[in-house]
Write a protein that holds these residues in place. Structure first.
Motif, short mmCIF file in Angstrom:
data_model
loop_
_atom_site.label_atom_id
_atom_site.label_comp_id
_atom_site.label_asym_id
_atom_site.label_seq_id
_atom_site.Cartn_x
_atom_site.Cartn_y
_atom_site.Cartn_z
N ILE A 220 -13.41 -2.22 3.01
CA ILE A 220 -12.51 -2.78 3.83
C ILE A 220 -13.69 -3.39 4.78
O ILE A 220 -15.04 -2.92 5.46
N LEU A 261 -5.37 1.71 -5.61
CA LEU A 261 -4.07 1.68 -4.94
C LEU A 261 -3.54 2.90 -5.36
O LEU A 261 -3.77 3.50 -3.88
N PHE A 264 -6.46 5.30 -2.86
CA PHE A 264 -6.48 4.41 -1.34
C PHE A 264 -4.85 4.82 -0.61
O PHE A 264 -5.32 5.76 0.37
N SER A 265 -4.13 5.06 -0.84
CA SER A 265 -2.77 5.60 -0.64
C SER A 265 -2.71 6.98 -0.31
O SER A 265 -2.45 7.90 0.99
N HIS A 276 -1.98 3.71 5.61
CA HIS A 276 -2.30 2.93 5.95
C HIS A 276 -0.82 2.47 5.64
O HIS A 276 -0.51 2.69 4.14
N PRO A 279 2.13 -1.78 2.64
CA PRO A 279 1.13 -1.74 0.99
C PRO A 279 1.70 -3.53 0.78
O PRO A 279 1.77 -3.50 -0.33
N ASN A 283 -1.42 -7.85 1.98
CA ASN A 283 -2.43 -6.65 2.67
C ASN A 283 -3.60 -6.34 2.07
O ASN A 283 -4.90 -5.73 2.16
N PHE A 284 -4.04 -7.09 0.30
CA PHE A 284 -4.80 -6.80 -0.25
C PHE A 284 -5.53 -8.05 -0.66
O PHE A 284 -4.42 -8.79 -0.96
N ALA A 294 -8.94 -4.02 1.68
CA ALA A 294 -8.36 -4.04 2.16
C ALA A 294 -7.74 -4.23 3.70
O ALA A 294 -8.76 -4.58 4.07
N GLN A 410 3.64 0.08 -2.82
CA GLN A 410 2.83 0.27 -4.22
C GLN A 410 3.30 0.50 -5.28
O GLN A 410 1.95 -0.30 -6.37
#
Length: 433
Positions: A220, A261, A264-265, A276, A279, A283-284, A294, A410
């Motif tokens: 990040i 991923l 992450f979520s 966040h 997705p 943004n990645f 991210a 995602q």
């Protein structure tokens, strides 16, 4: 400023009036038609309206275009014809002239751009609805990216949203109760205001950066506070490849990306109670060691402890196939209307089969799932057609709207990555079933 606001208003009001005319003409023309003809005519009208809204919003920078983008992400709220047209707004917007960008940077950071940066690339490497991103170098030699918000976007935000809502309402697009409309548009308004406040985004970046500090391979960017303000956000440059390039890599690298991923979520939802919620693949960025970078922490949604426990309970009942408990969870989530109408168990079973297959949950799917050839999205559309008679018992929920957007986003990231993976061990890390 008043002049540009007036011009925006006239353009949006013109769009609304034109849509009102089309809607009235359509309902008069098909007053005596049979049900099938009326549905066909409505679908044609929705297509026409969707294109008109997308074209009008696409010409206008700022909040109004962002409203269109957000609307396109809430496909369960809008008719498919309108959502499809609005999806075009997800694509990159044309950039704003450098002179205006430089003026905005200097106004916000209160110094000449040549003093603030030793290099500042005039051409942006990314342009979106509310701002654009430029590469630059600080006097210290550090390479950074500078996110610059377009002038006056925040001042037009609420009036833009009001106009778009009115246009959708007149077109008969918002087929839901006034109370639900209020909830959904409040959610959209809140997420818009959040994305327009770069001070808030800087805070989010620090919070999420600390939360993921020990997560190997989740990167990040760090905030450069000295060069940031409400409308300017300067971050450390963290580079990676786009999703389309990562899709060409070996499956073992793709698996590392998919796991990151997922964590992450899910990690944010169940560990931080903040998420966040944008997705979008842009943004990645991805690296050949499987690392994930991210970006864009403007669209964050916070959840209460009771909401997170309810999500966990719903997931557990879904994974166990406990249909009675599942229906009660859906009522608690405001998705299933609390009425006496019976929805048969097969309805839920069919949806569980579609939804749980990508997670490699037995008995629906044994072993790894091939996202590259996934049929899940087609199965969802087919299932919606066959179960239309029960859809009156369900409604979009303000509680789950951002969560739905994140999960579906995602899912598409994994489809476009083309990964073959068994996600069930990852699910088990967060949900006991």
């Amino acid at each position: 400023m008043a002049k540009s606001s007036g011009k925006r208003f006239m353009k949006l009001a013109g769009m609304t009036a034109s849509i009102a005319g089309k809607a009235a003409k359509n309902s008069l023309k098909h007053l005596s038609s049979d049900e099938e003809k009326r549905l066909e005519a409505r679908s044609a009208l929705m297509q026409d309206v969707g294109v008109q809204i997308a074209e009008t919003l696409g010409e206008m920078k700022g909040a109004v275009m962002k409203v269109g983008q957000i609307a396109s992400q809430y496909k369960d709220v809008f008719p498919p014809e309108v959502a499809t047209a609005l999806e075009k707004l997800q694509k990159d917007a044309p950039p704003m002239p450098y002179a205006q960008i430089r003026a905005q940077v200097e106004r916000e950071l209160k110094a000449p751009i040549a003093e603030l940066f030793t290099e500042f690339e005039e051409a942006p490497f990314a342009a979106a609805s509310i701002g654009q991103v430029h590469r630059a170098v600080l006097p210290s030699g550090q390479r950074v990216v500078v996110k610059v918000q377009y002038p006056d976007v925040d001042e037009n935000c609420d009036s833009d949203l009001k106009q778009v809502r009115m246009a959708l309402k007149i077109a008969g697009v918002l087929n839901m109760s006034k109370q639900l409309q209020e909830q959904l548009f409040n959610e959209i308004r809140q997420s818009l205001h959040d994305e327009l406040d770069y001070v808030k985004e800087a805070h989010n970046l620090q919070v999420f950066g600390a939360f993921h500090a020990d997560d190997d391979g989740l990167i990040i960017p760090k905030v450069i506070s000295s060069h940031s303000s409400k409308r300017i956000l300067t971050l450390t440059e963290e580079m990676g490849e786009p999703l389309a390039v990562a899709a060409t890599w070996d499956n073992d690298i793709k698996q590392k990306i998919a796991k990151r991923l997922f964590h992450f979520s899910a990690g944010q939802l169940f560990g931080l109670y903040r998420m966040h919620c944008d997705p979008h693949p842009g943004n990645f960025a991805f690296r050949t060691d499987g690392s994930v970078v991210a970006y864009d922490f403007g669209g964050i949604r916070s959840y209460s402890d009771s909401e997170v426990q309810l999500f966990r309970r719903f997931a557990r009942h879904a994974l166990k196939g406990d249909l009675t408990a599942l229906e009660q969870d859906l009522i608690a989530l405001d998705i299933r209307r609390d009425d006496d109408k019976v929805v048969p168990g097969e309805f839920y079973e069919q949806w569980l089969e579609i939804g749980l297959k990508p997670l490699s949950i037995e008995p629906y799917q044994e072993g790894p799932f091939d996202f590259g050839s996934s049929q899940t999205h087609h199965e969802v559309i087919a299932q919606m057609r066959t179960s239309l008679k029960y859809f009156g018992q369900f409604q979009p929920s303000a509680t789950t709207m951002m969560l739905d957007r994140t999960i579906s986003g995602q899912y598409w990231n994994l489809v476009n990555l083309g990964v073959v993976i068994d996600l069930s061990p990852l699910v088990a890390e967060y949900i006991e079933y």
